[in-house]
Design an enzyme around this catalytic site. Structure first.
Site, PDB file in Angstrom:
ATOM      1  N   CYS A 240     -61.130  -6.824  43.695  1.00 23.64           N
ATOM      2  CA  CYS A 240     -60.116  -6.995  44.729  1.00 23.64           C
ATOM      3  C   CYS A 240     -58.736  -6.566  44.269  1.00 23.64           C
ATOM      4  O   CYS A 240     -57.809  -6.480  45.072  1.00 23.64           O
ATOM      5  CB  CYS A 240     -60.093  -8.442  45.207  1.00 23.64           C
ATOM      6  SG  CYS A 240     -61.491  -8.868  46.261  1.00 23.64           S
TER       7      CYS A 240
ATOM      8  N   LYS B  82     -57.211  -3.618  46.180  1.00 20.70           N
ATOM      9  CA  LYS B  82     -56.744  -3.714  47.560  1.00 20.70           C
ATOM     10  C   LYS B  82     -55.353  -3.121  47.729  1.00 20.70           C
ATOM     11  O   LYS B  82     -54.495  -3.254  46.854  1.00 20.70           O
ATOM     12  CB  LYS B  82     -56.713  -5.184  48.012  1.00 20.70           C
ATOM     13  CG  LYS B  82     -58.080  -5.801  48.199  1.00 20.70           C
ATOM     14  CD  LYS B  82     -57.999  -7.241  48.642  1.00 20.70           C
ATOM     15  CE  LYS B  82     -57.507  -7.373  50.054  1.00 20.70           C
ATOM     16  NZ  LYS B  82     -57.690  -8.755  50.574  1.00 20.70           N
TER      17      LYS B  82
ATOM     18  N   SER C 271     -53.788 -10.910  60.765  1.00 19.85           N
ATOM     19  CA  SER C 271     -53.800 -10.998  59.296  1.00 19.85           C
ATOM     20  C   SER C 271     -54.793 -12.038  58.808  1.00 19.85           C
ATOM     21  O   SER C 271     -54.549 -12.748  57.836  1.00 19.85           O
ATOM     22  CB  SER C 271     -52.393 -11.324  58.753  1.00 19.85           C
ATOM     23  OG  SER C 271     -51.483 -10.315  59.080  1.00 19.85           O
ATOM     24  N   ASP C 272     -55.925 -12.142  59.505  1.00 21.70           N
ATOM     25  CA  ASP C 272     -56.915 -13.146  59.145  1.00 21.70           C
ATOM     26  C   ASP C 272     -58.037 -12.516  58.343  1.00 21.70           C
ATOM     27  O   ASP C 272     -58.038 -11.315  58.062  1.00 21.70           O
ATOM     28  CB  ASP C 272     -57.452 -13.842  60.398  1.00 21.70           C
ATOM     29  CG  ASP C 272     -57.601 -15.344  60.211  1.00 21.70           C
ATOM     30  OD1 ASP C 272     -58.157 -15.737  59.172  1.00 21.70           O
ATOM     31  OD2 ASP C 272     -57.142 -16.098  61.078  1.00 21.70           O
TER      32      ASP C 272
ATOM     33  N   ASP D 215     -66.069  -5.595  53.355  1.00 22.08           N
ATOM     34  CA  ASP D 215     -65.363  -5.643  52.073  1.00 22.08           C
ATOM     35  C   ASP D 215     -66.164  -4.857  51.034  1.00 22.08           C
ATOM     36  O   ASP D 215     -67.377  -5.037  50.919  1.00 22.08           O
ATOM     37  CB  ASP D 215     -65.184  -7.084  51.602  1.00 22.08           C
ATOM     38  CG  ASP D 215     -63.893  -7.272  50.811  1.00 22.08           C
ATOM     39  OD1 ASP D 215     -63.608  -6.412  49.948  1.00 22.08           O
ATOM     40  OD2 ASP D 215     -63.182  -8.259  51.053  1.00 22.08           O
TER      41      ASP D 215
ATOM     42  N   HIS E  39     -74.822   2.488  54.638  1.00 21.00           N
ATOM     43  CA  HIS E  39     -74.391   3.885  54.538  1.00 21.00           C
ATOM     44  C   HIS E  39     -73.924   4.146  53.116  1.00 21.00           C
ATOM     45  O   HIS E  39     -73.272   3.299  52.498  1.00 21.00           O
ATOM     46  CB  HIS E  39     -73.249   4.162  55.524  1.00 21.00           C
ATOM     47  CG  HIS E  39     -72.850   5.604  55.582  1.00 21.00           C
ATOM     48  ND1 HIS E  39     -73.666   6.574  56.111  1.00 21.00           N
ATOM     49  CD2 HIS E  39     -71.721   6.235  55.170  1.00 21.00           C
ATOM     50  CE1 HIS E  39     -73.055   7.750  56.041  1.00 21.00           C
ATOM     51  NE2 HIS E  39     -71.878   7.571  55.461  1.00 21.00           N
TER      52      HIS E  39
ATOM     53  N   ASP F  51     -59.809 -17.504  52.435  1.00 17.61           N
ATOM     54  CA  ASP F  51     -60.305 -17.389  51.066  1.00 17.61           C
ATOM     55  C   ASP F  51     -59.252 -16.672  50.228  1.00 17.61           C
ATOM     56  O   ASP F  51     -58.565 -15.773  50.686  1.00 17.61           O
ATOM     57  CB  ASP F  51     -61.682 -16.726  50.979  1.00 17.61           C
ATOM     58  CG  ASP F  51     -61.716 -15.308  51.513  1.00 17.61           C
ATOM     59  OD1 ASP F  51     -60.850 -14.947  52.336  1.00 17.61           O
ATOM     60  OD2 ASP F  51     -62.619 -14.551  51.122  1.00 17.61           O
TER      61      ASP F  51
END
Length: 345
Positions: free
Chosen positions: A16, A19, A47-48, A66, A137, A224
């Site tokens: 992460c 990001k 923005s959730d 993600d 994919h 989270d």
């Protein structure tokens, strides 16, 4: 397998920490028009953690996606971590994952058995969550990446968002902080074997058990804690709820080795992005800089940040002790008075 393929050597950044920064992302999405639909309960403009679409009076779909570059050299472990992280957004909305699709990019040079192990790790975590991977994919790329698009179910009246926190709520957290610092240190051989084993255990622990406990109580908001850090995701909760958060840093479980590495200046690039985004809204008090750094550390597959009705806080906290890797009672929610949104003490 781990001796044959070093996945992290094929990536410029890990997990992460890759990001796009929250501030940059807000600018990129800022002027995009949102199609209005009364059944769209949560969209990207909030923005959730995931989108939520009402299908019937009793059923809403939770959808998220993600994926990221390798955060561990072992393909199977990387697949587990990536899947655990992707599933987490559904849990943060109070939902249950049901279906998933693989998203994968692989270099031509990556051995087929490494790709198989990556997928196997993802499949096993999805099945542990009760979700079915039904396809996906893949593309060729110079840098490997893996993750999931996940669909979950939730009752429309029981959706949890990051914007429902109320003054008086108690803030709980379900995993320690410092994973981004540890994985950054590991890339240069500076992290201990014990701390990396802890990091892997945390990153492959589903937030399922914490979610299953959480939904039994009057939780007003949840998110989270992942790439934007506790400070970044906490800021989004504070702004979305129009409140301020008061955090007791001594009550937050900071992985000791991560604090020591921060003192030595071993910090991921994502930490600086998170600081740039959130720091203008944070009153740090007298908290040591290195401990602040851990609060800005990008987490991969981190825990849940929960804002709960104060009269339910003790019971939820006690039950989370048996369900979460590290149940922590870290602060409270207060009315917004202008200025800073997060206060450290």
């Amino acid at each position: 397998m781990e001796n044959e393929v070093k996945l992290t050597k094929l990536a410029n950044c890990a997990g992460c920490g890759a990001k796009v920064g929250a501030g940059v992302l807000a600018q990129l999405l800022g002027d995009l028009k949102v199609l209005r639909d009364p059944n769209l309960l949560v969209g990207f403009d909030k923005s959730d953690d995931a989108s939520v679409y009402k299908v019937t009076d009793d059923l809403a779909l939770v959808q998220t996606v993600d994926f990221f570059p390798p955060i561990h050299d072992d393909p199977y472990t990387f697949g587990q971590i990536a899947a655990t992280n992707a599933l987490s957004d559904v849990y943060a909305m109070g939902g249950e994952p049901k279906l998933a699709l693989n998203i994968m990019a692989v270099p031509k040079s990556l051995p087929s058995d490494a790709v198989h192990e990556m997928l196997r790790g993802g499949y096993e975590k999805a099945y542990e969550a009760g979700a079915i991977i039904t396809g996906g994919h893949s593309i060729l790329d110079n840098e490997p990446k893996y993750g999931l698009a996940v669909t979950g179910f939730v009752h429309p009246d029981k959706v949890l968002t990051n914007s429902g926190a109320l003054p008086g709520d108690v803030l709980l957290l379900t995993k320690p902080l410092g994973i981004g610092i540890l994985t950054t240190a590991a890339k240069v051989g500076m992290a201990s074997a014990d701390s990396m084993a802890l990091a892997v255990r945390l990153m492959t622990t589903l937030n399922k058990a914490a979610r299953d406990v959480m939904v039994k109580y009057r939780v007003h908001a949840c998110t989270d804690v992942t790439g934007f850090s506790l400070m970044g995701h906490g800021l989004e909760m504070a702004q979305g709820s129009d409140v301020e958060l008061h955090l007791d840093v001594d009550a937050i479980d900071l992985i000791p080795e991560a604090v020591e590495l921060a003192r030595a200046g071993v910090l991921p690039e994502g930490m600086y992005r998170n600081r740039k985004f959130a720091e203008p809204y944070v009153d740090p008090g007298q908290v040591e800089l290195a401990r602040q750094d851990v609060l800005y550390d990008p987490q991969t597959s981190g825990g849940l940040l929960i804002a709960v009705e104060p009269s339910d806080a003790d019971s939820l906290y006690e039950e989370l002790k048996g369900a979460a890797p590290s149940a922590q009672r870290i602060g409270t929610v207060a009315p917004y008075r202008g200025g800073a949104r997060i206060f450290l003490c």
